[in-house]
Design an enzyme around this catalytic site. Structure first.
Site, PDB file in Angstrom:
ATOM      1  N   CYS A  86     -18.515  61.551  92.622  1.00 41.06           N
ATOM      2  CA  CYS A  86     -19.138  62.597  94.618  1.00 41.06           C
ATOM      3  C   CYS A  86     -20.372  62.777  94.119  1.00 41.06           C
ATOM      4  O   CYS A  86     -20.756  62.555  94.280  1.00 41.06           O
ATOM      5  CB  CYS A  86     -17.560  63.320  94.092  1.00 41.06           C
ATOM      6  SG  CYS A  86     -17.681  64.053  95.707  1.00 41.06           S
ATOM      7  N   HIS A 172     -12.527  60.800  93.483  1.00 42.33           N
ATOM      8  CA  HIS A 172     -12.472  62.054  92.540  1.00 42.33           C
ATOM      9  C   HIS A 172     -11.509  60.698  91.584  1.00 42.33           C
ATOM     10  O   HIS A 172     -10.807  61.104  91.795  1.00 42.33           O
ATOM     11  CB  HIS A 172     -11.893  63.196  92.584  1.00 42.33           C
ATOM     12  CG  HIS A 172     -13.179  64.300  93.024  1.00 42.33           C
ATOM     13  ND1 HIS A 172     -14.052  64.806  92.756  1.00 42.33           N
ATOM     14  CD2 HIS A 172     -13.564  64.620  94.841  1.00 42.33           C
ATOM     15  CE1 HIS A 172     -14.541  65.075  93.170  1.00 42.33           C
ATOM     16  NE2 HIS A 172     -14.296  65.293  94.359  1.00 42.33           N
ATOM     17  N   GLU A 174     -10.839  61.514  88.570  1.00 46.34           N
ATOM     18  CA  GLU A 174      -9.835  62.844  87.375  1.00 46.34           C
ATOM     19  C   GLU A 174      -8.767  62.788  87.948  1.00 46.34           C
ATOM     20  O   GLU A 174      -7.945  63.645  87.951  1.00 46.34           O
ATOM     21  CB  GLU A 174     -10.297  63.454  86.786  1.00 46.34           C
ATOM     22  CG  GLU A 174     -11.402  64.824  88.259  1.00 46.34           C
ATOM     23  CD  GLU A 174     -12.543  64.395  88.708  1.00 46.34           C
ATOM     24  OE1 GLU A 174     -12.947  64.910  89.967  1.00 46.34           O
ATOM     25  OE2 GLU A 174     -12.774  62.963  89.313  1.00 46.34           O
ATOM     26  N   SER A 227       0.064  84.372  66.479  1.00 46.78           N
ATOM     27  CA  SER A 227       1.240  84.999  67.281  1.00 46.78           C
ATOM     28  C   SER A 227       2.421  84.888  68.210  1.00 46.78           C
ATOM     29  O   SER A 227       2.765  85.712  68.608  1.00 46.78           O
ATOM     30  CB  SER A 227       0.051  85.345  68.852  1.00 46.78           C
ATOM     31  OG  SER A 227      -0.331  83.541  69.214  1.00 46.78           O
ATOM     32  N   GLY A 228       2.728  83.505  66.997  1.00 48.10           N
ATOM     33  CA  GLY A 228       3.521  82.974  67.707  1.00 48.10           C
ATOM     34  C   GLY A 228       3.573  81.724  68.940  1.00 48.10           C
ATOM     35  O   GLY A 228       4.379  80.935  69.069  1.00 48.10           O
ATOM     36  N   GLY A 229       2.159  81.477  69.183  1.00 48.80           N
ATOM     37  CA  GLY A 229       1.692  80.758  70.621  1.00 48.80           C
ATOM     38  C   GLY A 229       1.199  78.762  69.589  1.00 48.80           C
ATOM     39  O   GLY A 229       1.420  79.240  68.107  1.00 48.80           O
ATOM     40  N   SER A 232      -2.737  79.349  67.853  1.00 51.43           N
ATOM     41  CA  SER A 232      -2.874  80.060  66.219  1.00 51.43           C
ATOM     42  C   SER A 232      -1.738  79.104  65.630  1.00 51.43           C
ATOM     43  O   SER A 232      -2.474  78.887  64.336  1.00 51.43           O
ATOM     44  CB  SER A 232      -2.375  81.844  66.706  1.00 51.43           C
ATOM     45  OG  SER A 232      -1.042  81.657  66.852  1.00 51.43           O
TER      46      SER A 232
END
Length: 523
Positions: A86, A172, A174, A227-229, A232
């Protein structure tokens, strides 16, 4: 910690495009390492990064506009493969002596292009749809370039120069709205630029583990806040694989977790990694700080401040238990590449947004940061987690806000309200999983309107219960999102179960707002 030494990066030159990070992700999806740099980067900057190729991103400007971002012309003389997209396609044309003109035919959205040979579009239909977003257009390609596609508003919609390993497209590639875009980008990287596809989860994990060993050393000790995520957990797993029991993971249970999350960390994470884990039960401390608080930002601040104090206490305990004569010098964080770019890291700095640091630690405790994921996007983090053997329940986990259920209760946070929301959330998650929809949605916040009561009829009597809101969304990066069109039968089952099984709830509603204008979370 960077992977630049092991992989020559494809540098995505950011001309102010909303899609620069997405382009970098697409390059990596092609199996090749990439980074984002600003358009102000010089030829010397590119040399210093030992680049393998350049991709010039789109941008909002006209190449003729006053103050329009430009490209250091010397960069095009470095002999590197270059791909323009572009605005980057037009900037490349302008710098190489071609012609960019205002044809009077703007193209926005899905557009047909007509292909006339070339490497980029080999094997594709002679006429197919792409996603355009341009006012100006290339009317004449630079000398030595072959025009390989055109559209109604872009006489030169793509060109190639195989000898110089340069190419570009006006559209584009992407975005998902260009159905063949990933194939076109991959063909540039492999067929024109001649790059090797060696960016894999196995290679990434192996290299990151080695780099963590180098940074922490043979005797260094580290602490990681879980954090449980996903982020981490994967960061902790990588560091544990690198230094073993010299890592201590700390998990603060603030009482704002969803059903089963503490157990998931204590059992599944530890079983998969063998990590040393310290769990701190701070549920009552958080509830007392949230008593009477209803304003969303005040909630966030109260939760954040109390988390810092809780983590301080946990760190103090870890330091006390460290072997005599040893110290804990390193703090592991799950910073990701988008955070680095947004904070200025894309221009060569290493600023980290404040919310990614554990602020407020005692003045006499100074940690060196270990950020093993700072070169990775979210999907790559998940892939590395799977490579490390983390269970799907952890690596496939939907994004969940740091303040937890505290900002999914509209109103004051109490223990009873948390139990109500936790129960409703578990039902929704269970039914979505059983319906095979976890891979379809980005996340599905379940919200309790605790300050609202709606009239209902249950059994033989009238009820005044709280509404529950379902907020299923589809997204690639959470910057934008669309509400997910879930099957009616799944919605019916979730609604029926919640209104039958969760006390004080007599209504379930569906949020059908996209982002923008609405954010994904309600608070």
């Amino acid at each position: 910690m960077s992977l630049q030494t092991n992989h020559r990066p494809v540098l995505v030159v950011d001309f102010g495009a909303q899609y620069a990070q997405l382009i970098a992700r697409r390059v990596r999806e092609a199996g090749i390492y990439s980074e984002v740099i600003p358009h102000t980067a010089t030829a010397d900057d590119v040399r210093a990064k030992n680049a393998a190729a350049l991709v010039l991103s789109g941008g909002p400007s006209s190449v003729y506009a006053e103050g329009a971002p430009s490209l250091d012309a010397e960069i095009l003389d470095l002999g590197l493969p270059v791909f323009g997209i572009c605005y980057g396609f037009q900037a490349m044309t302008h710098a190489l002596g071609g012609t960019v003109a205002n044809t009077g035919k703007r193209e926005y959205g899905r557009t047909d292009i007509n292909v006339a040979g070339g490497v980029l579009h080999e094997g594709l239909e002679a006429c197919h749809k792409v996603w355009m977003s341009h006012g100006d257009a290339v009317s004449e390609a630079p000398e030595g370039f072959v025009v390989t596609a055109s559209s109604e508003g872009a006489p030169v919609a793509a060109f190639e120069n195989k000898e110089r390993k340069m190419a570009g497209v006006q559209y584009h590639p992407e975005v998902l709205h260009s159905p063949h875009g990933q194939a076109v980008l991959t063909r540039f990287l492999t067929e024109i630029a001649g790059l090797e596809q060696n960016w894999t989860a196995a290679n990434i994990a192996e290299e990151l583990i080695e780099k963590v060993r180098e940074q922490i050393g043979e005797d260094g000790r580290a602490i990681c806040g879980l954090s449980g995520g996903v982020d981490s957990a994967v960061a902790g797993a990588l560091v544990q694989r690198a230094i073993g029991d010299r890592l201590t993971c700390v998990f603060v249970d603030h009482g704002l977790l969803r059903a089963g999350e503490r157990e998931q960390v204590e059992k599944d994470f530890v079983a998969a990694t063998g990590a040393k884990l310290v769990t701190v039960d701070e549920r009552q401390a958080f509830l007392s700080k949230l008593a009477g608080v209803t304003e969303p930002e005040a909630k966030r601040k109260a939760i954040g401040a109390e988390f810092i104090r809780s983590f301080e206490r946990a760190v103090a305990g870890v330091l006390e238990e460290a072997p005599e004569g040893s110290t804990v010098d390193f703090l592991v964080q799950g910073t990701l590449y988008p955070d680095v770019v947004e904070s200025g890291g894309g221009s060569g700095t290493a600023n980290i947004k404040s919310h990614h640091n554990v602020g407020g630690l005692p003045d006499d405790v100074e940690f060196k940061l270990v950020e093993p994921l700072r070169d990775l996007f979210k999907d790559e983090v998940r892939a590395v987690g799977r490579e490390l053997g983390l269970p799907e329940e952890i690596v496939g986990r939907q994004p969940f806000p740091g303040p937890g259920l505290g900002i999914r209760i509209i109103g004051e946070v109490t223990e009873d309200r948390l139990e109500t929301l936790r129960h409703a959330d578990l039902i929704a998650r269970t039914e979505l999983t059983e319906a095979g929809l976890d891979g379809v949605i980005w996340q599905c916040p379940v919200v309790l309107l605790a300050d609202v009561r709606s009239v209902g009829v249950q059994g033989d009597g009238r009820t005044y219960g709280h509404p529950i809101v379902l907020r299923p969304v589809s997204s690639e990066d959470a910057m934008t999102a669309d509400w997910t069109r879930l099957p009616y039968e799944v919605l019916e089952k979730i609604s029926t179960r919640i209104t039958n099984e969760v006390p004080d709830v007599n209504r379930v509603v569906l949020d059908v707002t996209s982002k923008p204008p609405g954010t994904i979370e309600w608070e």
